[in-house]
Scaffold this motif. Sequence first.
Motif, PDB file in Angstrom:
ATOM      1  N   PHE A   1     105.710  52.558 -16.488  1.00 65.02           N
ATOM      2  CA  PHE A   1     105.911  52.137 -15.111  1.00 65.02           C
ATOM      3  C   PHE A   1     107.127  52.849 -14.564  1.00 65.02           C
ATOM      4  O   PHE A   1     108.096  53.112 -15.276  1.00 65.02           O
ATOM      5  CB  PHE A   1     106.107  50.622 -15.022  1.00 65.02           C
TER       6      PHE A   1
ATOM      7  N   PHE B   1     110.190  52.341 -12.452  1.00 65.56           N
ATOM      8  CA  PHE B   1     111.030  51.340 -11.823  1.00 65.56           C
ATOM      9  C   PHE B   1     112.188  51.987 -11.070  1.00 65.56           C
ATOM     10  O   PHE B   1     113.230  51.393 -10.858  1.00 65.56           O
ATOM     11  CB  PHE B   1     111.591  50.377 -12.877  1.00 65.56           C
TER      12      PHE B   1
ATOM     13  N   ASN C   1     110.310  46.958  -7.184  1.00 57.45           N
ATOM     14  CA  ASN C   1     110.405  46.476  -8.546  1.00 57.45           C
ATOM     15  C   ASN C   1     110.047  45.010  -8.659  1.00 57.45           C
ATOM     16  O   ASN C   1     110.023  44.472  -9.737  1.00 57.45           O
ATOM     17  CB  ASN C   1     111.826  46.684  -9.090  1.00 57.45           C
TER      18      ASN C   1
ATOM     19  N   PHE D   1      99.918  42.600 -17.228  1.00 56.58           N
ATOM     20  CA  PHE D   1     101.288  42.947 -16.870  1.00 56.58           C
ATOM     21  C   PHE D   1     101.850  41.844 -15.983  1.00 56.58           C
ATOM     22  O   PHE D   1     101.270  41.517 -14.940  1.00 56.58           O
ATOM     23  CB  PHE D   1     101.325  44.286 -16.155  1.00 56.58           C
TER      24      PHE D   1
ATOM     25  N   TYR E   1     105.812  39.712 -14.685  1.00 51.86           N
ATOM     26  CA  TYR E   1     107.261  39.568 -14.715  1.00 51.86           C
ATOM     27  C   TYR E   1     107.564  38.175 -15.257  1.00 51.86           C
ATOM     28  O   TYR E   1     107.085  37.179 -14.703  1.00 51.86           O
ATOM     29  CB  TYR E   1     107.862  39.729 -13.319  1.00 51.86           C
TER      30      TYR E   1
ATOM     31  N   HIS F   1     109.764  52.122 -20.067  1.00 54.99           N
ATOM     32  CA  HIS F   1     108.693  51.405 -20.766  1.00 54.99           C
ATOM     33  C   HIS F   1     108.875  49.902 -20.580  1.00 54.99           C
ATOM     34  O   HIS F   1     109.972  49.374 -20.749  1.00 54.99           O
ATOM     35  CB  HIS F   1     108.697  51.730 -22.269  1.00 54.99           C
ATOM     36  N   ASN F   2     107.799  49.225 -20.259  1.00 59.12           N
ATOM     37  CA  ASN F   2     107.862  47.774 -20.135  1.00 59.12           C
ATOM     38  C   ASN F   2     107.974  47.117 -21.507  1.00 59.12           C
ATOM     39  O   ASN F   2     107.823  47.770 -22.552  1.00 59.12           O
ATOM     40  CB  ASN F   2     106.612  47.241 -19.431  1.00 59.12           C
TER      41      ASN F   2
ATOM     42  N   PHE G   1     115.171  42.553 -11.918  1.00 56.15           N
ATOM     43  CA  PHE G   1     114.772  41.887 -13.157  1.00 56.15           C
ATOM     44  C   PHE G   1     115.446  40.529 -13.338  1.00 56.15           C
ATOM     45  O   PHE G   1     115.108  39.792 -14.274  1.00 56.15           O
ATOM     46  CB  PHE G   1     115.089  42.778 -14.371  1.00 56.15           C
TER      47      PHE G   1
ATOM     48  N   TYR H   1     111.534  39.770 -16.175  1.00 60.30           N
ATOM     49  CA  TYR H   1     111.483  41.029 -16.902  1.00 60.30           C
ATOM     50  C   TYR H   1     110.031  41.526 -16.949  1.00 60.30           C
ATOM     51  O   TYR H   1     109.113  40.718 -17.145  1.00 60.30           O
ATOM     52  CB  TYR H   1     112.007  40.850 -18.330  1.00 60.30           C
ATOM     53  N   PRO H   2     109.793  42.832 -16.812  1.00 58.82           N
ATOM     54  CA  PRO H   2     108.419  43.364 -16.793  1.00 58.82           C
ATOM     55  C   PRO H   2     107.813  43.365 -18.202  1.00 58.82           C
ATOM     56  O   PRO H   2     108.366  43.971 -19.122  1.00 58.82           O
ATOM     57  CB  PRO H   2     108.596  44.783 -16.271  1.00 58.82           C
ATOM     58  N   CYS H   3     106.670  42.715 -18.342  1.00 60.87           N
ATOM     59  CA  CYS H   3     106.072  42.547 -19.676  1.00 60.87           C
ATOM     60  C   CYS H   3     104.565  42.776 -19.646  1.00 60.87           C
ATOM     61  O   CYS H   3     103.883  42.396 -18.694  1.00 60.87           O
ATOM     62  CB  CYS H   3     106.320  41.130 -20.207  1.00 60.87           C
ATOM     63  N   ASN H   4     104.067  43.376 -20.721  1.00 61.41           N
ATOM     64  CA  ASN H   4     102.637  43.325 -21.020  1.00 61.41           C
ATOM     65  C   ASN H   4     102.427  42.090 -21.880  1.00 61.41           C
ATOM     66  O   ASN H   4     103.047  41.949 -22.942  1.00 61.41           O
ATOM     67  CB  ASN H   4     102.185  44.572 -21.787  1.00 61.41           C
TER      68      ASN H   4
END
Length: 459
Positions: free
Chosen positions: A6, A8, A15, A54, A56, A89-90, A142, A146-149
């Motif tokens: 991603f 950012f 974001n 995906f 947050y 990278h997430n 963030f 936080y950005p997460c898979n």
Amino acid sequence: MAKRKFNFAAGAEQNTPDAPETQPQTQSTPEESKSAVQTLVEKIDAPINTAFNFKYIKRDKIIFHAKNDYPMEEIEKLADSILNFGLIHNLEVFYDLENDQYILDSGERRTRAIDYLVEKYKDYPDKDNESYQKYLHFVAPFENGYPCNVKTKYADTDLSESASDLLEQIDAEIRLIIANEETRSKDTLRTKQHVDRLNELYTKRNQTLKKGEKINVNNEIAKQLNISDKQVKNYKDIDKLIPELRKKFEENEVSLKDGANYAKLTEEEQRQILTLIENGENRQEINRLMDQMKAMRSDISTKENQISELENTIENQNAIIKSINDAQNDLKQQLVAEQEKGDPNNEKIRELESSLDDMKNQISAQKKSLKDTVKEKDNMIADLQKKLDAQAKMQSTETNNNSKLIRTQYDLEKGIETLITLFADLEKKLDEYKAVSEDSEDFRKKIQSVIKENGKKFS
């Protein structure tokens, strides 16, 4: 594991999490925007029902994986990279439905780096500071998530009765190890520990699969850790070292390659190597001595095999002699029976007598061959004993602290062995010459003269 990337780096407004399709596009006040963000984070923070998604996630709901034993190296350096270039990278997490938490599968260092930046800049006093402005651009969003898979099922540490659950547990830990290895500088001891753990996991994984689905464990470890099959084998060979040498490996006093080579030696030979290391001998000298010890051990093994073969030959020769003797006794009985007949068959008697003469010659030849074989075996046993004595001397506590002395002993033993072989060859050649010529005496005198002249140096 493929990582979704991603960007950012496009500003705070890009974001934030994706807004619902019904979200109005009109301009809002800061208070309204804050409320909208809070509402959106709460919405996306609800339990996830998809296998991969995906999202947050609020920081207080993200916890570290209990099995991540990798050291958190250079967090501040990584934080500086995120501050200047954004998060590339997430994070990857499992959703633990029972506890309503998200367990990190990959990205603990990134998480700690963001934590570091948030703690440092969230209430930063100098609002015009360049670093703070970068923080607002790349990191501040963030604070809301936080950005997460997200993967819906978390693999707990307890084994499940279901094979599919077990596979999921194993795969989760494998992913954790591989993800961490990819993002850290190589550390031999740490890689060794994880080669061992991956070996256990892949072996356990194979046990749950059908025959056609099983994988080559060494090849898979090599591929996932980006090392060679040979290195995987070397890491496993370290387990064959004596404890003291294993400790030297763990303390970086013995390299992976050298440790794997030392592991091929016997326990006594390894202890000799250990003594040389502790006495400060250099690596080149130690490896040369190791090669000499391996060569001597190979010579001993060869002699033992040759002696075993000679023993089989002696056994076969005895069996042949017994068989001929039995046949000879049978012919003698036939001859006596024929001779005692009232009207003996003289032609048959002559044939039996001729056959008996042939057998007598065969027995004589076999006995001579047997005698030669026994002599060869005895000589080889004596030679083997010398090698064993030489090996014991090389490994004695009186000499194993001096590499030069060990090497010289080895060279002398090899020299003596060469002399013995040379004398035996000369004796054989002289006997062959005697059989075809009457002038062998001159050669015999020459050999004696050379031995006498050179022997003075050792008298």
